[in-house]
Design a protein around this motif. Sequence first.
Motif, PDB file in Angstrom:
ATOM      1  N   VAL A 241       0.842  -1.199   0.000  1.00  0.00           N
ATOM      2  CA  VAL A 241       0.000   0.000   0.000  1.00  0.00           C
ATOM      3  C   VAL A 241       0.878   1.251   0.000  1.00  0.00           C
ATOM      4  N   VAL A 246      -2.651  -0.784  -5.523  1.00  0.00           N
ATOM      5  CA  VAL A 246      -4.078  -0.715  -5.189  1.00  0.00           C
ATOM      6  C   VAL A 246      -4.797  -2.024  -5.489  1.00  0.00           C
ATOM      7  N   ARG A 247      -4.149  -2.921  -6.210  1.00  0.00           N
ATOM      8  CA  ARG A 247      -4.766  -4.224  -6.482  1.00  0.00           C
ATOM      9  C   ARG A 247      -3.693  -5.246  -6.810  1.00  0.00           C
TER      10      ARG A 247
END
Length: 394
Positions: A241, A246-247
Amino acid sequence: MGLCLPPSLSEETLQGFKYFRLLGPLFDHLHRAAPERDRAGNRQLFYDQYASLLLLYFFNPVVTSLRGLQQTTTLATVQERLGVRQTSLSALSEAAYVFDAALLHEVLTTLGARLRPHLPLAEQAALAHLTAVDGSLLPALPRMAWALWQDDQHRAAKMHVAFAVLRQGPVDVTVTAGNGSERAEWRRLVQPGGFYVVDRGYVDYSLFQELHDLPGSFLCRVKDNAAYEVQEERALAPAAVHAGVVRDAVLRRLGTAHHTRVLPQPFRVVQVATGKTRKDGTPDVLVLVTNRLDLDAELLAVAYRYRWAVELFFRWVKCVLGCRHLLSQGINGVRIQVYAAFIASLLISLWVGRAPTKRTYEMLCFYLSGWATEAELIAHIDRLHLKAPPPCKN
């Protein structure tokens, strides 16, 4: 206003030839090149001599053209140290067509294999073999018909480079016309066990599978609207993070269901926020695809940012070494010149133990031009050795 003429060459403006002798073992086999063209046995310019002259061209700012290179062959010191005779301009021009560029390419890859990685952080050992692949154009003359690019008035050669990111040097290169396929050249540059990072121009799902089967690793940015089918979402660690991830997801399918079959093994998609905003107000997010399921997501984010190392290398080769000015109009001659430029860069890297900088290059030029003493040059290199390798930017 009068014409700005380059300074005339003299033996006082060229020194330091003993460093060229370090290439002797690597250039020895070049001396026997192109024997079929010398049926009369009267050749006076040999491949090893021609290659040494090209290195002199890159290492000395006084020499700026093929005619200037020819003038150096009239100097007694050059003739003695490089073993070359006074050579005509036509002989230098012919050399670019007669000598096989592939032989000099072998020297380049041999030197590239000697580079050692600089690991700023222990956890980045996993990226030690990371190689950035990209291409860059070299402007060519309109009459260079092979150098197809946009149209008859816009022609260029293109160098496709494999750049070892943490070893800070090129390990391979191919040269094509300006419109040469980047993906096709990536296939030629791939080596088993390599880990390659590329941008969107190299997206080729079939090549991704070929690389995985080789075996090899890849990290490629794909378009934001790339189609894929997720098999499993991965939880994001705090470090990921912090790196902007974000994914993180494992894929079952890459591409649409209509065109692409289910993958025989899972790939992975990692999305990384850049912190920028697009024109429509949405966040700018990088979509990265890889077959490295074992690496932490934050390391993949760092690996893609390292891709910019090859862009900086292009700037070094073209703006500092001066490889934008082509000495030959044939593709074989352009390849020889590009290989010689890369060899010059590798020699600096191997000598100083780190990526070459403009300051170091200038110091070498001062020395070869007679403005700096050998002691001053060695002192400069010693100061570089005392400094720790610069930290890599995350």
